[in-house]
Design a protein around this motif. Structure first.
Motif, mmCIF file in Angstrom:
data_model
loop_
_atom_site.group_PDB
_atom_site.id
_atom_site.type_symbol
_atom_site.label_atom_id
_atom_site.label_comp_id
_atom_site.label_asym_id
_atom_site.label_seq_id
_atom_site.Cartn_x
_atom_site.Cartn_y
_atom_site.Cartn_z
ATOM 1 N N ILE A 206 7.449 6.987 -6.118
ATOM 2 C CA ILE A 206 9.152 5.957 -6.624
ATOM 3 C C ILE A 206 9.028 4.928 -4.959
ATOM 4 C CG2 ILE A 206 10.748 7.091 -8.287
ATOM 5 C CD1 ILE A 206 11.663 6.886 -5.762
ATOM 6 N N ASN A 207 8.916 3.394 -5.599
ATOM 7 C CA ASN A 207 9.065 2.302 -4.320
ATOM 8 C C ASN A 207 9.713 2.862 -3.255
ATOM 9 O OD1 ASN A 207 9.199 0.286 -6.807
ATOM 10 N ND2 ASN A 207 7.305 0.395 -6.086
ATOM 11 N N GLY A 208 9.427 3.424 -1.955
ATOM 12 C CA GLY A 208 9.562 3.374 -0.576
ATOM 13 C C GLY A 208 8.760 3.850 0.043
ATOM 14 N N THR A 209 9.480 4.995 1.120
ATOM 15 C CA THR A 209 8.421 4.998 2.545
ATOM 16 C C THR A 209 8.315 6.549 2.993
ATOM 17 O OG1 THR A 209 9.664 4.803 3.930
ATOM 18 C CG2 THR A 209 9.217 2.954 3.734
ATOM 19 N N PHE A 210 6.573 7.083 2.820
ATOM 20 C CA PHE A 210 6.328 8.541 3.125
ATOM 21 C C PHE A 210 5.601 8.423 4.563
ATOM 22 C CE2 PHE A 210 3.120 6.726 0.300
ATOM 23 C CZ PHE A 210 1.861 7.314 0.932
ATOM 24 N N ARG A 211 4.685 9.809 4.832
ATOM 25 C CA ARG A 211 4.259 9.669 5.757
ATOM 26 C C ARG A 211 3.795 11.586 5.128
ATOM 27 N NH1 ARG A 211 7.516 9.293 9.332
ATOM 28 N NH2 ARG A 211 8.213 10.726 10.711
ATOM 29 N N PHE A 212 2.846 11.567 6.596
ATOM 30 C CA PHE A 212 1.310 12.812 5.651
ATOM 31 C C PHE A 212 1.524 12.870 6.928
ATOM 32 C CE2 PHE A 212 -0.482 9.613 3.662
ATOM 33 C CZ PHE A 212 -1.039 10.201 2.305
ATOM 34 N N PHE A 213 1.446 14.202 7.516
ATOM 35 C CA PHE A 213 1.803 15.372 8.498
ATOM 36 C C PHE A 213 0.639 16.267 7.889
ATOM 37 C CE2 PHE A 213 5.975 13.632 7.401
ATOM 38 C CZ PHE A 213 6.535 13.537 8.422
ATOM 39 N N SER A 214 0.452 17.201 9.522
ATOM 40 C CA SER A 214 -1.039 17.954 9.586
ATOM 41 C C SER A 214 -0.273 19.353 9.731
ATOM 42 C CB SER A 214 -1.705 17.508 10.381
ATOM 43 O OG SER A 214 -1.734 17.532 11.324
ATOM 44 N N THR A 215 1.025 19.372 9.281
ATOM 45 C CA THR A 215 1.376 20.238 9.786
ATOM 46 C C THR A 215 2.752 20.945 9.462
ATOM 47 O OG1 THR A 215 0.484 20.981 12.330
ATOM 48 C CG2 THR A 215 2.447 22.310 11.640
ATOM 49 N N GLU A 216 3.040 21.696 8.055
ATOM 50 C CA GLU A 216 4.642 21.502 7.472
ATOM 51 C C GLU A 216 5.953 22.058 8.675
ATOM 52 O OE1 GLU A 216 6.311 23.780 3.435
ATOM 53 O OE2 GLU A 216 3.992 24.602 4.724
ATOM 54 N N GLY A 217 6.314 21.456 8.394
ATOM 55 C CA GLY A 217 7.599 21.010 9.229
ATOM 56 C C GLY A 217 8.102 20.351 10.691
ATOM 57 N N PHE A 225 -0.396 4.970 8.587
ATOM 58 C CA PHE A 225 -0.526 4.141 8.152
ATOM 59 C C PHE A 225 -1.456 3.157 8.832
ATOM 60 C CE2 PHE A 225 -2.092 -0.428 6.268
ATOM 61 C CZ PHE A 225 -2.119 0.513 4.975
ATOM 62 N N PRO A 226 -1.016 2.853 10.039
ATOM 63 C CA PRO A 226 -1.681 2.582 11.400
ATOM 64 C C PRO A 226 -3.037 3.835 11.660
ATOM 65 C CG PRO A 226 -0.366 1.863 12.038
ATOM 66 C CD PRO A 226 0.022 2.817 10.812
ATOM 67 N N ILE A 235 -7.508 1.732 1.770
ATOM 68 C CA ILE A 235 -6.505 2.644 1.508
ATOM 69 C C ILE A 235 -6.152 1.930 0.527
ATOM 70 C CG2 ILE A 235 -3.716 3.066 2.452
ATOM 71 C CD1 ILE A 235 -5.275 2.496 5.189
ATOM 72 N N ASP A 236 -5.391 2.519 -0.754
ATOM 73 C CA ASP A 236 -5.257 2.099 -2.231
ATOM 74 C C ASP A 236 -4.369 0.802 -2.131
ATOM 75 O OD1 ASP A 236 -4.093 1.844 -4.605
ATOM 76 O OD2 ASP A 236 -5.513 3.196 -5.186
ATOM 77 N N ALA A 237 -4.487 0.127 -2.919
ATOM 78 C CA ALA A 237 -4.276 -1.536 -2.934
ATOM 79 C C ALA A 237 -1.932 -0.717 -3.072
ATOM 80 C CB ALA A 237 -4.287 -2.542 -3.862
ATOM 81 N N ASN A 238 -2.041 -0.133 -3.635
ATOM 82 C CA ASN A 238 -0.735 0.531 -4.037
ATOM 83 C C ASN A 238 0.321 0.870 -2.555
ATOM 84 O OD1 ASN A 238 -0.246 0.255 -7.281
ATOM 85 N ND2 ASN A 238 -2.334 1.506 -6.662
ATOM 86 N N PHE A 239 -0.928 1.082 -1.561
ATOM 87 C CA PHE A 239 0.063 1.096 -0.937
ATOM 88 C C PHE A 239 0.081 -0.135 0.791
ATOM 89 C CE2 PHE A 239 -1.559 5.360 -1.459
ATOM 90 C CZ PHE A 239 -0.250 5.494 -2.207
ATOM 91 N N GLU A 240 1.204 -0.081 1.360
ATOM 92 C CA GLU A 240 1.313 -0.842 2.903
ATOM 93 C C GLU A 240 1.953 -0.577 4.015
ATOM 94 O OE1 GLU A 240 3.159 -4.782 1.400
ATOM 95 O OE2 GLU A 240 5.314 -3.775 1.889
ATOM 96 N N ASN A 247 5.733 2.983 11.688
ATOM 97 C CA ASN A 247 4.935 2.687 10.321
ATOM 98 C C ASN A 247 4.336 3.448 9.572
ATOM 99 O OD1 ASN A 247 3.990 0.998 13.018
ATOM 100 N ND2 ASN A 247 3.832 -0.108 11.419
ATOM 101 N N ASN A 248 5.225 4.105 8.134
ATOM 102 C CA ASN A 248 5.489 4.795 7.495
ATOM 103 C C ASN A 248 3.833 3.901 6.706
ATOM 104 O OD1 ASN A 248 6.614 7.134 7.624
ATOM 105 N ND2 ASN A 248 8.325 5.737 8.005
ATOM 106 N N PHE A 249 3.805 4.133 5.623
ATOM 107 C CA PHE A 249 3.416 3.534 4.333
ATOM 108 C C PHE A 249 4.297 4.034 2.821
ATOM 109 C CE2 PHE A 249 -0.418 6.252 5.547
ATOM 110 C CZ PHE A 249 -1.477 6.472 5.031
ATOM 111 N N ARG A 250 4.067 2.641 2.958
ATOM 112 C CA ARG A 250 4.772 2.000 1.979
ATOM 113 C C ARG A 250 4.608 2.050 0.301
ATOM 114 N NH1 ARG A 250 10.060 -0.392 1.564
ATOM 115 N NH2 ARG A 250 9.172 -0.733 4.009
ATOM 116 N N PHE A 251 5.247 2.665 -0.652
ATOM 117 C CA PHE A 251 4.762 2.941 -2.332
ATOM 118 C C PHE A 251 5.222 1.256 -2.692
ATOM 119 C CE2 PHE A 251 4.831 3.757 -6.500
ATOM 120 C CZ PHE A 251 3.452 4.140 -6.884
ATOM 121 N N ILE A 252 3.721 0.502 -3.234
ATOM 122 C CA ILE A 252 4.111 -0.888 -3.477
ATOM 123 C C ILE A 252 4.148 -1.092 -5.161
ATOM 124 C CG2 ILE A 252 4.791 -1.880 -2.097
ATOM 125 C CD1 ILE A 252 1.859 -3.846 -2.131
#
Length: 377
Positions: A206-217, A225-226, A235-240, A247-252
């Motif tokens: 859904i539209n909002g922010t998220f981030r990737f993590f290399s270690t769970e928890g 994003f940077p 990076i796919d144009a659906n993200f900014e 500086n999270n990913f935003r799904f647009i």
């Protein structure tokens, strides 16, 4: 006469005392011999290196005893460098003996300085190179300028053994409000499974922010994003860049279920709409024609569904629109371990299509690729 003898003995005594005093002040001048110092051992044509063998002996450097023309204590230093001119170097070891053992870990450190690694995908870095060693023998340390000998430089060819890919690699995780089933909570993070350094998952966005993590928890293991931009990812144009504090990913893009792929080989982050297409005489609205084919959309991660009117006859699933070569027939799903609704059977025709043998009507057809079921409701 007795007086003369006594006088002569006294003179001799003074002579011996003076001689002893002069002996105590003798100074030996160390003069390097023309022979110099040189390595005596035979070197391998190539040295194979790996972390698993880091503690093993790679080579024992052996040299002749240095001759400084006097009975002096000699110190030997083995110098190593990645520069053949030895503009910079390090002391690998120091000894009074005429040999020093060098472990694989020492050569691995030098390989790292050269930019070599064990990853077959980093062709720009490579896994082979050359390092250099020389010996310094010297006397007089701590007593002014020491007298020294320097050996000829010995180049060694090194090769970091590349990892043989076994198809598996470490997972990563996504957390954030944009990942609808996770949110900003570690109780249900979205895990990306990995194969050959390509990580993927099916996720409801859904539209909002998220981030990737290399270690769970671990919040500190975030990759924003940077981070991916600096690593050279497309990076796919659906993200900014959310341009928030982290500086999270935003799904647009359009909210829905997608296959999200992080490809560490080609350095891309992409969103794919995963769908199945239905074509065949059993599909009332289309028959064996692509014009009006029903589309099974991903209603939940790994779960595809569509309402479709069925009549008795054959049909097939397709993964690419209008591509007959992308068909998935009845044996395909059997071989994949699926439990298939009793209203379907193998048509036993030339393409081993699905055959609908139930009561004609409108059904909800669901393919659950996680639990491996095909059901009709």
């Amino acid at each position: 006469m007795k007086t003369i003898k006594t006088y002569m003995l006294a003179v001799l005594a003074l002579f011996f005392v003076a001689s002893c005093a002069e002996d105590d002040g003798l100074v030996f001048i160390a003069t390097p011999s023309e022979e110099g110092v040189a390595f005596q051992n035979s070197f391998a044509s190539n040295y194979l290196l790996s972390e698993e063998t880091a503690d093993n002996l790679a080579e024992r450097f052996v040299w002749n005893e240095a001759d400084f023309g006097a009975p002096v204590n000699v110190t030997y230093e083995l110098h190593g460098s990645i520069d053949p001119t030895f503009a910079t170097s390090e002391i690998v070891g120091s000894t009074a003996e005429t040999n020093i053992g060098v472990t694989v870990s020492v050569l691995l450190d030098m390989a790292e300085e050269l930019g070599l690694d064990d990853d077959p995908n980093t062709a720009d870095m490579g896994n082979t190179g050359q390092v250099y060693f020389r010996l310094r023998a010297f006397v007089g340390a701590g007593q002014g300028e020491p007298t020294e000998m320097i050996s000829e430089i010995e180049p060694l060819n090194i090769e970091v053994i590349e990892r043989q890919p076994d198809g598996t690699c470490a997972s990563i995780w996504a957390v954030g409000e944009a990942t609808e089933d996770a949110g900003w909570d570690w109780s249900s993070p979205i895990e990306f499974t990995c194969e050959n350094d390509v990580r993927s998952t099916h996720v409801s966005l859904i539209n909002g922010t998220f981030r990737f993590f290399s270690t769970e928890g671990d919040w500190a293991s975030g990759m924003n994003f940077p981070y991916y931009v600096s690593e050279g990812y497309t990076i796919d144009a659906n993200f900014e860049d959310a341009a928030d504090g982290d500086n999270n990913f935003r799904f647009i893009g359009t909210p829905g279920v997608y296959e999200l792929v992080v490809d560490d080989v080609n350095k891309t982050i992409t969103l794919n709409e995963s769908q199945y297409y239905l074509v065949g005489e059993a599909i009332v609205q289309t028959g064996w024609d692509w014009a009006n084919r029903p589309v099974m959309v991903e209603v939940d991660p790994y779960v595809y569904s569509v309402d479709v009117e069925l009549t008795n006859g054959a049909f097939r699933f397709f993964t690419v629109d209008t591509d007959w070569g992308s068909g998935l027939n009845y044996p395909y799903f059997v071989d994949e371990g699926y439990t298939i609704d009793a209203n379907f059977e193998n048509a036993e025709d030339g393409d081993s299509n699905f055959s609908f043998i139930g009561t004609p009507g409108t059904y909800t057809l669901t393919v659950d690729t996680a639990n491996k079921t095909i059901t009709l409701n």
